[in-house]
Design a protein around this motif. Structure first.
Motif, PDB file in Angstrom:
ATOM      1  N   ALA A 199       0.802  -1.244  -0.132  1.00 15.25           N
ATOM      2  CA  ALA A 199      -0.131   0.019   0.071  1.00 15.25           C
ATOM      3  C   ALA A 199       0.822   1.332  -0.112  1.00 15.25           C
ATOM      4  O   ALA A 199       0.503   2.045  -0.528  1.00 15.25           O
ATOM      5  CB  ALA A 199      -0.990  -0.036   1.228  1.00 15.25           C
ATOM      6  N   ALA A 200       1.798   1.219   0.928  1.00 13.99           N
ATOM      7  CA  ALA A 200       2.780   2.549   0.934  1.00 13.99           C
ATOM      8  C   ALA A 200       3.672   2.623  -0.493  1.00 13.99           C
ATOM      9  O   ALA A 200       3.650   3.628  -1.089  1.00 13.99           O
ATOM     10  CB  ALA A 200       3.803   2.136   1.817  1.00 13.99           C
ATOM     11  N   VAL A 237       1.555   6.883  -6.665  1.00 10.71           N
ATOM     12  CA  VAL A 237       0.475   7.822  -7.108  1.00 10.71           C
ATOM     13  C   VAL A 237       1.155   9.180  -6.777  1.00 10.71           C
ATOM     14  O   VAL A 237       0.616  10.153  -7.526  1.00 10.71           O
ATOM     15  CB  VAL A 237      -0.750   7.516  -6.213  1.00 10.71           C
ATOM     16  N   ILE A 238       1.537   9.615  -5.473  1.00  9.77           N
ATOM     17  CA  ILE A 238       1.984  10.793  -5.250  1.00  9.77           C
ATOM     18  C   ILE A 238       3.315  11.203  -6.258  1.00  9.77           C
ATOM     19  O   ILE A 238       3.121  12.538  -6.753  1.00  9.77           O
ATOM     20  CB  ILE A 238       2.638  10.894  -3.886  1.00  9.77           C
ATOM     21  N   GLY A 239       3.651  10.416  -6.610  1.00  7.99           N
ATOM     22  CA  GLY A 239       4.906  10.836  -7.525  1.00  7.99           C
ATOM     23  C   GLY A 239       4.346  11.220  -9.000  1.00  7.99           C
ATOM     24  O   GLY A 239       4.851  12.117  -9.619  1.00  7.99           O
ATOM     25  N   LEU A 240       3.459  10.538  -9.396  1.00  6.30           N
ATOM     26  CA  LEU A 240       2.668  10.719 -10.522  1.00  6.30           C
ATOM     27  C   LEU A 240       1.797  12.139 -10.566  1.00  6.30           C
ATOM     28  O   LEU A 240       1.999  12.708 -11.466  1.00  6.30           O
ATOM     29  CB  LEU A 240       1.697   9.684 -10.970  1.00  6.30           C
ATOM     30  N   LEU A 241       1.293  12.266  -9.507  1.00  3.91           N
ATOM     31  CA  LEU A 241       0.728  13.487  -9.375  1.00  3.91           C
ATOM     32  C   LEU A 241       1.624  14.699  -9.300  1.00  3.91           C
ATOM     33  O   LEU A 241       1.344  15.812  -9.564  1.00  3.91           O
ATOM     34  CB  LEU A 241      -0.458  13.599  -7.982  1.00  3.91           C
ATOM     35  N   TRP A 242       2.444  14.628  -8.648  1.00  2.36           N
ATOM     36  CA  TRP A 242       3.708  15.570  -8.406  1.00  2.36           C
ATOM     37  C   TRP A 242       4.240  15.657  -9.948  1.00  2.36           C
ATOM     38  O   TRP A 242       4.445  17.201 -10.169  1.00  2.36           O
ATOM     39  CB  TRP A 242       4.781  15.211  -7.549  1.00  2.36           C
ATOM     40  N   MET A 243       4.569  15.041 -10.601  1.00  2.00           N
ATOM     41  CA  MET A 243       5.107  15.137 -12.086  1.00  2.00           C
ATOM     42  C   MET A 243       3.988  15.989 -12.745  1.00  2.00           C
ATOM     43  O   MET A 243       4.249  17.027 -13.746  1.00  2.00           O
ATOM     44  CB  MET A 243       5.399  13.913 -12.880  1.00  2.00           C
TER      45      MET A 243
END
Length: 73
Positions: free
Chosen positions: A10-11, A17-23
């Motif tokens: 899960a982590a 997901v956080i990395g993709l949103l950040w990009m």
């Protein structure tokens, strides 16, 4: 299955997901280059400390944790 491997999976998914949103979000939000972030340029040294960015990330993470704890009861 043990709880720890599920937590790691899960982590990992959450970090992806956080990395993709950040990009994708970096095109619209200039996170990391906000007013108040400290930038010092000398001869061949550049020091950068994102003070305001760290504060914003901390506030958002605190709000997310508060909401998660509120729903868990």
């Amino acid at each position: 299955m043990n709880a720890f491997p599920k937590f790691l999976i899960a982590a990992g998914i959450l970090l992806i997901v956080i990395g993709l949103l950040w990009m994708l979000g970096s095109k619209f939000f200039n996170l990391g280059r906000l007013p108040g972030d400290i930038v010092i340029n000398k001869d061949n040294v550049k020091f950068y400390f994102p003070v305001v960015t760290c504060i914003i990330i901390s506030v958002v993470a605190s709000l997310i944790m508060y909401i998660v704890r509120w729903f868990k009861g």
